[in-house]
Write a protein that holds these residues in place. Structure first.
Motif, short mmCIF file in Angstrom:
data_model
loop_
_atom_site.label_atom_id
_atom_site.label_comp_id
_atom_site.label_asym_id
_atom_site.label_seq_id
_atom_site.Cartn_x
_atom_site.Cartn_y
_atom_site.Cartn_z
N THR A 125 0.73 -1.28 0.05
CA THR A 125 0.10 0.14 0.01
C THR A 125 1.10 1.20 -0.04
N GLY A 126 0.38 2.34 0.25
CA GLY A 126 1.04 3.81 0.15
C GLY A 126 1.85 3.81 1.44
N GLU A 127 1.57 2.82 2.49
CA GLU A 127 2.39 3.10 3.71
C GLU A 127 3.56 2.14 3.30
N GLY A 128 3.82 1.31 2.41
CA GLY A 128 4.89 0.57 2.43
C GLY A 128 4.77 -0.98 2.17
N TYR A 129 5.62 -1.64 2.22
CA TYR A 129 5.48 -3.13 1.67
C TYR A 129 5.69 -4.14 2.75
N ASP A 130 4.48 -4.61 3.33
CA ASP A 130 4.59 -5.77 4.29
C ASP A 130 5.02 -7.18 3.96
N VAL A 131 6.53 -7.19 3.67
CA VAL A 131 6.98 -8.61 2.80
C VAL A 131 6.60 -9.78 3.75
N PRO A 132 6.81 -10.06 4.77
CA PRO A 132 6.18 -11.06 5.59
C PRO A 132 4.64 -11.47 5.35
N GLY A 133 3.90 -10.29 5.18
CA GLY A 133 2.45 -10.42 5.07
C GLY A 133 2.15 -10.72 3.52
N CYS A 134 3.04 -10.53 2.78
CA CYS A 134 2.81 -10.88 1.21
C CYS A 134 3.10 -12.37 1.13
N HIS A 135 4.06 -12.78 1.58
CA HIS A 135 4.65 -14.11 1.67
C HIS A 135 3.39 -15.11 2.34
N ALA A 136 3.02 -14.61 3.44
CA ALA A 136 1.98 -15.32 4.00
C ALA A 136 0.59 -15.64 3.38
N TRP A 137 0.54 -14.71 2.45
CA TRP A 137 -0.98 -14.90 1.59
C TRP A 137 -0.49 -15.70 0.32
N LEU A 138 0.65 -15.65 0.03
CA LEU A 138 1.13 -16.65 -1.04
C LEU A 138 1.16 -17.94 -0.56
N ASP A 139 1.24 -18.25 0.52
CA ASP A 139 1.20 -19.57 1.02
C ASP A 139 -0.17 -20.17 1.16
N ARG A 140 -1.15 -19.27 1.10
CA ARG A 140 -2.46 -19.57 1.12
C ARG A 140 -3.04 -20.00 -0.31
N ALA A 141 -4.01 -20.58 -0.29
CA ALA A 141 -4.81 -20.81 -1.36
C ALA A 141 -5.27 -19.81 -2.58
N GLU A 142 -5.52 -18.61 -1.59
CA GLU A 142 -5.97 -17.39 -2.22
C GLU A 142 -4.91 -16.97 -3.07
#
Length: 229
Positions: A175-192
């Motif tokens: 987002t405009g606040e920056g990049y939450d890299v751990p949050g991105c990886h956690a999402w990519l681990d999910r089926a979604e």
């Protein structure tokens, strides 16, 4: 292309260099994404550099070309190909090849890109290019001893854009606040996260300029796989 020239000899030699430079770059499915004049004795560049050109993939055709090269199938094929090809172009033209990988120390490609007037800091902080949008990537740079024309500065596309990139991340990680890299990886681990993995980052894809650039989903999927190892 339009740019600043300094000195009659530099103009003449730069003009003579451009046809060969353009032909070599295009043959490898690369393009000049931007460039700028380097001041005499400016720090951070090889001695004698007068022009810096940033190179990146030229679509359509780059991915098919790259995956047919001898580096493909081995370790780090994209970087090894970039080093071989751009290094050879630089050597043949009497230039110096610089790369965004292989550090530390790291060359400041982000800062260099901003100097071109064709790449900007986007609302989500990623670089956005005039023709490639948020899909922009740099494979290397050429530090030339000649003063050559560079692509002209243009208006920043984000100034007239509704900024769909700001709300495109389903995980809220970019987002405009920056990049939450751990949050991105956690999402990519999910089926979604499968859609991001298969077709590329939804934020990058949301950019209207990105949507007009002919980057293949297979290329985005490869880079997502490298990112999320």
């Amino acid at each position: 292309m339009a740019g600043r020239q300094t000195g009659a000899a530099g103009v003449a030699s730069g003009a003579a260099l451009l046809p060969a430079l353009t032909a070599r770059i295009e043959a490898e499915r690369l393009e000049v994404l931007g460039g700028f004049a380097v001041e005499p004795e400016e720090e951070g560049f090889p001695a004698g550099t007068r022009t810096l050109l940033l190179l990146g993939p030229r679509e359509p055709g780059f991915w098919a070309h790259l995956t047919a090269q001898p580096e493909w199938g081995g370790p780090d094929p994209v970087d090894r190909w970039s080093r071989r090809v751009i290094g050879r172009i630089a050597c043949d033209l009497g230039a110096k090849a610089l790369f965004p990988f292989g550090g530390p120390p790291w060359h400041p490609f982000y800062r260099w890109a901003l100097r071109t007037g064709r790449v900007w800091d986007s609302p989500v902080r990623l670089l956005v290019h005039a023709g490639q949008g948020l899909m922009v990537s740099f494979r290397g740079a050429l530090a030339l001893r000649e003063a050559v024309d560079v692509p002209p500065a243009v208006a920043k596309p984000c100034e007239t854009c509704a900024a769909p990139c700001l709300s495109a991340c389903p995980a809220g990680a970019l987002t405009g606040e920056g990049y939450d890299v751990p949050g991105c990886h956690a999402w990519l681990d999910r089926a979604e996260g499968a859609e991001c993995m298969a077709g590329g980052c939804l934020v990058r894809r949301a950019c209207p300029v990105s949507q007009s650039y002919a980057r293949l989903p297979e290329q985005s999927a490869y880079h997502m796989g490298q990112f999320h190892r």
